[in-house]
Design a protein around this motif. Structure first.
Motif, PDB file in Angstrom:
ATOM      1  N   VAL A   5       0.749  -1.101  -0.027  1.00 26.35           N
ATOM      2  CA  VAL A   5       0.128   0.100   0.048  1.00 26.35           C
ATOM      3  C   VAL A   5       1.060   1.363  -0.180  1.00 26.35           C
ATOM      4  O   VAL A   5       1.692   1.455   0.917  1.00 26.35           O
ATOM      5  CB  VAL A   5      -1.125   0.170   1.249  1.00 26.35           C
ATOM      6  CG1 VAL A   5      -1.823   1.294   1.232  1.00 26.35           C
ATOM      7  CG2 VAL A   5      -1.946  -1.255   1.397  1.00 26.35           C
ATOM      8  N   GLU A   6       0.765   2.051  -1.096  1.00 28.00           N
ATOM      9  CA  GLU A   6       1.632   3.103  -1.121  1.00 28.00           C
ATOM     10  C   GLU A   6       0.776   4.527  -0.861  1.00 28.00           C
ATOM     11  O   GLU A   6      -0.488   4.440  -0.873  1.00 28.00           O
ATOM     12  CB  GLU A   6       1.854   3.595  -2.699  1.00 28.00           C
ATOM     13  CG  GLU A   6       2.645   2.266  -3.237  1.00 28.00           C
ATOM     14  CD  GLU A   6       2.614   2.200  -4.608  1.00 28.00           C
ATOM     15  OE1 GLU A   6       2.943   1.402  -5.164  1.00 28.00           O
ATOM     16  OE2 GLU A   6       1.990   3.129  -5.308  1.00 28.00           O
ATOM     17  N   SER A   7       1.619   5.470  -0.302  1.00 28.02           N
ATOM     18  CA  SER A   7       0.996   6.918  -0.065  1.00 28.02           C
ATOM     19  C   SER A   7       2.066   8.034   0.066  1.00 28.02           C
ATOM     20  O   SER A   7       3.055   7.352  -0.191  1.00 28.02           O
ATOM     21  CB  SER A   7       0.562   6.590   1.469  1.00 28.02           C
ATOM     22  OG  SER A   7       1.467   6.345   2.391  1.00 28.02           O
ATOM     23  N   GLY A   8       1.591   9.188  -0.093  1.00 25.85           N
ATOM     24  CA  GLY A   8       2.627  10.081  -0.066  1.00 25.85           C
ATOM     25  C   GLY A   8       2.530  10.987  -1.350  1.00 25.85           C
ATOM     26  O   GLY A   8       3.337  11.974  -1.487  1.00 25.85           O
ATOM     27  N   LEU A  20       7.344   9.241  -0.444  1.00 30.39           N
ATOM     28  CA  LEU A  20       6.711   8.244  -0.825  1.00 30.39           C
ATOM     29  C   LEU A  20       6.752   7.006   0.185  1.00 30.39           C
ATOM     30  O   LEU A  20       8.003   6.789   0.528  1.00 30.39           O
ATOM     31  CB  LEU A  20       6.549   7.678  -2.174  1.00 30.39           C
ATOM     32  CG  LEU A  20       6.526   8.700  -3.389  1.00 30.39           C
ATOM     33  CD1 LEU A  20       6.710   8.055  -4.649  1.00 30.39           C
ATOM     34  CD2 LEU A  20       5.062   9.405  -3.261  1.00 30.39           C
ATOM     35  N   SER A  21       5.818   6.280   0.649  1.00 32.72           N
ATOM     36  CA  SER A  21       5.888   5.231   1.707  1.00 32.72           C
ATOM     37  C   SER A  21       4.963   4.136   0.972  1.00 32.72           C
ATOM     38  O   SER A  21       4.322   4.319   0.220  1.00 32.72           O
ATOM     39  CB  SER A  21       5.225   5.612   2.914  1.00 32.72           C
ATOM     40  OG  SER A  21       5.592   6.675   3.496  1.00 32.72           O
ATOM     41  N   CYS A  22       5.695   3.017   1.231  1.00 31.38           N
ATOM     42  CA  CYS A  22       5.262   1.589   0.651  1.00 31.38           C
ATOM     43  C   CYS A  22       5.140   0.701   1.817  1.00 31.38           C
ATOM     44  O   CYS A  22       6.183   0.290   2.555  1.00 31.38           O
ATOM     45  CB  CYS A  22       6.051   0.953  -0.222  1.00 31.38           C
ATOM     46  SG  CYS A  22       5.674  -0.579  -0.957  1.00 31.38           S
ATOM     47  N   THR A  80       7.970  -1.048   5.944  1.00 30.50           N
ATOM     48  CA  THR A  80       7.892  -0.047   5.066  1.00 30.50           C
ATOM     49  C   THR A  80       9.175   0.491   4.152  1.00 30.50           C
ATOM     50  O   THR A  80      10.291   0.615   4.678  1.00 30.50           O
ATOM     51  CB  THR A  80       7.270   1.300   5.923  1.00 30.50           C
ATOM     52  OG1 THR A  80       6.173   0.896   6.800  1.00 30.50           O
ATOM     53  CG2 THR A  80       7.000   2.464   4.857  1.00 30.50           C
ATOM     54  N   THR A 114       0.842   5.449  -6.937  1.00 26.98           N
ATOM     55  CA  THR A 114       0.434   6.950  -6.235  1.00 26.98           C
ATOM     56  C   THR A 114       0.791   8.049  -7.372  1.00 26.98           C
ATOM     57  O   THR A 114       2.055   7.958  -7.836  1.00 26.98           O
ATOM     58  CB  THR A 114       1.005   7.045  -4.944  1.00 26.98           C
ATOM     59  OG1 THR A 114       0.577   8.455  -4.326  1.00 26.98           O
ATOM     60  CG2 THR A 114       2.599   7.100  -4.837  1.00 26.98           C
TER      61      THR A 114
END
Length: 120
Positions: A5-8, A20-22, A80, A114
């Motif tokens: 799940v990615e974010s950022g 970015l985070s994974c 992460t 993302t």
């Protein structure tokens, strides 16, 4: 199975930064390498950074060398991977994907992507 799940991602002005985070879950213990790819419209997906977990070998594409940093949180109970992106340029605009790569046999797991948009 591995879930990513990615974010950022987001919108940023040229010269700005994003991280970015994974977040990974599942059977990650035998991961060979973690990679960040990106894909701009009408372009092929390209790898921008790779970390081989054995030996911590790291690779960057020439286009991001010196500006992007891949890292991994090794704290207990977390899994992460990050992509710190500094001095962003409009040409960095793309959808960014996290990838976990395994060998023996080869298989890949991907995050959902993302969007990163850099405006001048």
């Amino acid at each position: 199975q591995v879930q990513l799940v990615e974010s950022g991602g987001g919108l940023v002005q040229a010269g700005g930064s994003l991280r970015l985070s994974c977040a990974a879950s599942g059977r990650t213990f035998s991961t060979y390498a973690v990679r960040w790819f990106r894909q701009a419209p009408e372009n092929a997906r390209e790898v921008v950074a790779r970390m081989r977990l054995a030996g911590n070998d790291i690779y960057y594409a020439d286009s991001v060398k010196g500006r992007f940093t891949i890292s991994r949180d090794n704290a207990k109970n977390t899994n992460t991977v990050y992509l710190q992106m500094n001095n962003l340029k409009p040409e960095d605009t793309a959808v960014y994907y996290c990838n976990y790569h395994f060998i023996g046999p080869d298989r890949d797991y991907w995050g959902q992507g993302t969007q990163v948009t850099v405006v001048s």
